[in-house]
Structure formats: structure tokens, C-alpha cells
Design an enzyme around this catalytic site. Structure first.
Site, short mmCIF file in Angstrom:
data_model
loop_
_atom_site.label_atom_id
_atom_site.label_comp_id
_atom_site.label_asym_id
_atom_site.label_seq_id
_atom_site.Cartn_x
_atom_site.Cartn_y
_atom_site.Cartn_z
N ASP A 304 0.86 -1.19 -0.17
CA ASP A 304 0.04 -0.02 0.15
C ASP A 304 0.80 1.24 0.10
O ASP A 304 1.82 1.34 0.66
CB ASP A 304 -0.85 -0.16 1.25
CG ASP A 304 -1.97 1.07 1.16
OD1 ASP A 304 -2.56 1.20 0.23
OD2 ASP A 304 -2.22 1.76 2.29
N GLU A 351 1.21 -0.54 -5.13
CA GLU A 351 0.06 0.30 -5.25
C GLU A 351 0.60 1.67 -5.45
O GLU A 351 1.03 2.59 -4.72
CB GLU A 351 -0.76 0.45 -3.88
CG GLU A 351 -2.11 1.10 -3.88
CD GLU A 351 -1.63 2.67 -3.41
OE1 GLU A 351 -2.10 3.43 -4.51
OE2 GLU A 351 -1.64 3.11 -2.35
N ASP A 405 -11.66 0.97 -1.58
CA ASP A 405 -11.90 2.28 -1.20
C ASP A 405 -12.84 3.22 -2.14
O ASP A 405 -13.25 4.34 -1.85
CB ASP A 405 -10.26 3.22 -1.21
CG ASP A 405 -9.61 3.22 0.13
OD1 ASP A 405 -10.17 2.79 1.06
OD2 ASP A 405 -8.40 3.36 -0.11
#
Length: 509
Positions: A304, A351, A405
Site C-alpha cells: 500500500d 499500489e 476505497d
């Protein structure tokens, strides 16, 4: 323990994003029990090669039960324990399992589930102490987990003893990890410490069974590794020198991202940032252990906010927004060269969403790390050069309709898509679109692309609207609770997904 299933990004694959907590089941939250195995059967029947999940680490009600906010970067979440597996292994009784019935469907109720599963785990621990059938496995787990387990169990028991206080407000000997005081503490609280070791052992054992079943069915598991950790965590307590803390052990600088198109004030996350100079002196041992640990849990690992491993935005603690921050450098090449000499880089995906600079792309290219493309972001600009439009995908990427998200595709279509986006979408598809077909259209677009791996959230496969959204960034309340309806992943859906997967050359060889 078992070895990781090696990842081959040279083959076209597809998969489904569904966090474990979103599985159906009778105990109020998805867990490592029968429904996890049933979902793997569905993936196999649908010719899917990847099951993507969110972090499995311990969550807290104080941070909104977010899987990205944990007491430990290593320990697994006790809410994920399966009472049915405990029953099967003789660690509880049918009567106890029936007593903790919560609800089969509907949103997860974290507080109730936490209370009920704590009770059955305590009872199972008592039974565990009366038997020797798990002794060999338990001892092997303790040995294999020694790098993080003792720090974690001491941390959680100390939090219990001090009424949930943050660790920097503990009495000085415990805040500063005085060896003599900790030794006396471990003797005095031997039983409580052993209980938390037992819980982690059971969770590891149950997850290992799920993942082994995935491998039997030709399914790889993609996990998620948050770049930062919580200040009030076992990691920062055990390794304070690795974080930018002040003399009172509070964060001096915190993480976030600067103002951009999406937010005039940026995002202020509040996590302590790393002291990369100290990590470098230690040859990145904490990070290497974390990578090794995650490879034991997953086959693919999404890092992430990968951008923060090249250069990160730090803001002085106490600021109310992320506006007045500064960029700080990371010794990226030295770090990744060192880390990838210990673990295989092929396990990792970067990411790289948001504003990404050339130096980040250069690092990704150098280590051949796949990036991410999100189709929901593709239609607000021109239809020629936007990097998230399928005709511009490079092969070495992971394509998504949306992530945890994002709104669902149908929710986006109803409530977030601007008029210009709708016009661009219609022009790109060459036909009108409707809420009834939009999710299928978007899934087909990325499945037909040249991306080596494409992923769709289960909500999009089911054509669900915004009420099934997993998370709204920055909101906190009522997020992370979605669970799929009980009979959602059925034979009909598997057949439709298989047909598309085989037609686009993404089925298993």
C-alpha cells in the site's frame, strides 16, 4: 509451516476482491471457517486464479475497526477465528458454539462479535491446556514466530493491565522496556501471555488450512501490506528508535499526502514516519522480517502507498492539515536491494495510485514490480492517453474496476459519475449504458485488456449499489462492515464469470 506458491505474472489471470470479514456466516462476521472454503470452491468453479483480501491484522474499535489500523503489523485478528473449526478440533463444545450465534447476514457488528469470540477463545484455551495433541505444532509456531510474537503478547497484556492506555503513558519501566521489570511482569502474568500466544497459534493454524485449500484449488492469495503502522502498536513500542518520535515517545512527524486535485488540504494520516537512517544502519531487519512474515501468509502482496518507499510526505505533529509538510527521501535502492536479497520480488505488487512521479516509475521498472490501474478513474479526461483506459494498459499491471476505497461501479454510476464522464464512457463503449449493465460492461473491459491480472470486487460481480461499499476514505464510521448475502457466490455467477474468463484467455492452463 508451508512454502509460498510462486507467482507467475507471465500468464493471464483474473480474480476477485473480497475481504475475509465480508464472507457470510452465522457468527456476525466472516471468518476462517466453512464459508471461506466455500468461497474458494466458487473461485475454482469460476476459473479464477486469485483471491484478494485486505490486511488480516488485529483491528481496534478505537480506530473504526479498519484493517489498515492495527495493534501489530504481524499478529492476526482474533475476530477471524472460526468457532466451527474449534469445535471440529475438540477445543469447544456444540453447546458453546450454539450459544454464540450472532447473525447470518447483514453488516458486521464488531463489538458484539469481539465479545462473543473472546468468550469462546477463553474457553478453548482452557481445553487446550488439558490436551497434548497440539504440543508439537504449538512449539513449532512459537519458534517460527519468535521475532514478533513475544513483543506482541507483552504489549496486549500490558494494555489490559493499564486499562487500555497508550503505551507512551505507561509507567516508565514498561514504557521504556526495562528488562528486569518485563521479566517480573512475564512471570506474574504467565497465564495471560500464554493465552494470547494460543490465540495467535489457532488463527495461524486456521488460516494456514484455508490457504492450503486455495493452493489445492489453484487459487493464489493476494494480501495487503500497509506501509505505515499505528503509533499505539507493538511495533513502535518494541522498536521506537525506528520511528521519528519526540522525547516523550510521541510522534514528532506524521505521515500523509500533500494537497492535490482530490483534496485542497491533503490527507493527514497521523502514523509515525520511519527513521530510515536507523533502519539502514540495522540493514532493514524489521522490514525484512515483515516481508518474510507476509510471504508466509500470502502468495502475492500489494504494498500500500508504494510511493512512500521512494519519497514520503511528513507533517509536523500537531498540524491540523497536511498542507505544511515536506518531502523526505528514502534510501530506496539500498532498501529494496537488501530486502529482495532475502525475499523474492515476484511476490510484490506496488499500489501506485494517485500522483506518481518518474522516480517511482523508475524504481518499479527496475524491480519489475506490477502497478495498478483502476477503471473508475479513467473517464474524466481524454479518451486517448489516460493511463487507466484499458487500451493503454501495459502487460505488467493489475487492473481493477475499483478497490475497497472506491464506490461500487453501480454506486459510482448513480451518484459520482460526472456528465463528462458519462459522455466519455458512452463514447468509449460505443453504446449507451445503464445501471443494469454497467458493472458487467466494466468487468468485461478489464478482462479483455492486456493486463496480466485483473480483479473485480465481489460487489461489482453482483451488480450491487453504494449501500454495499466497503470503505469511504476519511469517514471511519460505519465502514468495513459490509458482508455479502448468504447465497451470493452461487453456481450461476460462477458459470457467467467462467465463460468470460475462458473467452478472454484468463482461465487456468
Amino acid at each position: 509451516m508451508f512454502t509460498a506458491l510462486m507467482v507467475d505474472m507471465s500468464e493471464r489471470k483474473s480474480g476477485v476482491l473480497l475481504h475475509v470479514t465480508s464472507l457470510p456466516g452465522r457468527f456476525g462476521i466472516g471468518d476462517f471457517g466453512p464459508e471461506a472454503f466455500r468461497f474458494v470452491d466458487f473461485l475454482n468453479a469460476a476459473s479464477q486464479s486469485v483471491w484478494q483480501i485486505l490486511p488480516l491484522t488485529v483491528t481496534s474499535s478505537f480506530t473504526g475497526n479498519s484493517p489498515y489500523s492495527s495493534l501489530s503489523a504481524f499478529a492476526l485478528n482474533p475476530l477471524l477465528v472460526s468457532p466451527e473449526i474449534l469445535l471440529r478440533e475438540g477445543l469447544t463444545t456444540q453447546e458453546n458454539v450454539e450459544c454464540i450465534y450472532a447473525r447470518e447476514s447483514g453488516p458486521a457488528h464488531f463489538r458484539r462479535v469481539r465479545m462473543l469470540k473472546e468468550a469462546i477463545l477463553q474457553e478453548s484455551f482452557q481445553q487446550f491446556q488439558k490436551t497434548s495433541q497440539f504440543t508439537e505444532e504449538f512449539d513449532a509456531f512459537l519458534k517460527d514466530s519468535s521475532q514478533w510474537l513475544e513483543d506482541y503478547v507483552q504489549f496486549v497484556v500490558l494494555k489490559e493491565v493499564f486499562g487500555g492506555q497508550v503505551w507512551w503513558e505507561w509507567p516508565t519501566p514498561f514504557r521504556d522496556r526495562d528488562e528486569d521489570e518485563l521479566l517480573r511482569f512475564t512471570r506474574l502474568y504467565r497465564q495471560q501471555l500464554q493465552y494470547h500466544r494460543f490465540v495467535q497459534f489457532i488463527l495461524w493454524k486456521q488460516w494456514s488450512a484455508v490457504r492450503s485449500y486455495c493452493h489445492e484449488k489453484g487459487v493464489q492469495v493476494m494480501g495487503d501490506l500497509p506501509i505505515y503502522v499505528e503509533t499505539d502498536s507493538a511495533d513502535v513500542w518494541a522498536h521506537p528508535e525506528c520511528f521519528k518520535l519526540d522525547d516523550d515517545h510521541r510522534p514528532e512527524w506524521v505521515a500523509g499526502v500533500p494537497p492535490d486535485y482530490f483534496s485542497a488540504t491533503g490527507q493527514l494520516w497521523g502514523n509515525p514516519v520511519y527513521r530510515w537512517d536507523v533502519l539502514q544502519e540495522q540493514r532493514y531487519q524489521w522490514w525484512i522480517e515483515r516481508f518474510r512474515h507476509n510471504i508466509k501468509l500470502y502468495d502475492l502482496i500489494r504494498i500500500d502507498h508504494f510511493r512512500g518507499l521512494v519519497q514520503y510526505w511528513e507533517v509536523s505533529a500537531g498540524e491540523e492539515t497536511a498542507i505544511d509538510g515536506q518531502w523526505a527521501d528514502v534510501p530506496t535502492r539500498d532498501f529494496l536491494d537488501t530486502a529482495f536479497s532475502h525475499v523474492d520480488a515476484s511476490h510484490f505488487i506496488a499500489e501506485d495510485l494517485g500522483t506518481i512521479t518518474d522516480d517511482v516509475h523508475e524504481i518499479m521498472d527496475h524491480y519489475q514490480l506490477a502497478g495498478m490501474k483502476v477503471l473508475l478513474f479513467a473517464f474524466g479526461d481524454d479518451l486517448v492517453e489516460h493511463p487507466y483506459l484499458p487500451h493503454n494498459y501495459v502487460e505488467n499491471c493489475v487492473a481493477y474496476t475499483g478497490t475497497h476505497d472506491n464506490n461500487t461501479v453501480v454506486g459510482w454510476f448513480h451518484h459520482e459519475m460526472m456528465a463528462a464522464e458519462e459522455e466519455n464512457l458512452r463514447e468509449y463503449l460505443g453504446r449507451d449504458v445503464s445501471a443494469d449493465t454497467i458493472a458487467c460492461e466494466m468487468i468485461q473491459l478489464i478482462w479483455e485488456s492486456k493486463a496480466k491480472l485483473c480483479i473485480a470486487p465481489l460487489q461489482d460481480l453482483l451488480g450491487l449499489d453504494e449501500t454495499s461499499r466497503m470503505n469511504v476514505p476519511g469517514v471511519g464510521a460505519d465502514c468495513w462492515r459490509w458482508r455479502c448475502p448468504y447465497l451470493s457466490f452461487n453456481d450461476e455467477l460462477a458459470a457467467r464469470l467462467k465463460a468470460l474468463t475462458v473467452a478472454t484467455g484468463r482461465g487456468p492452463n
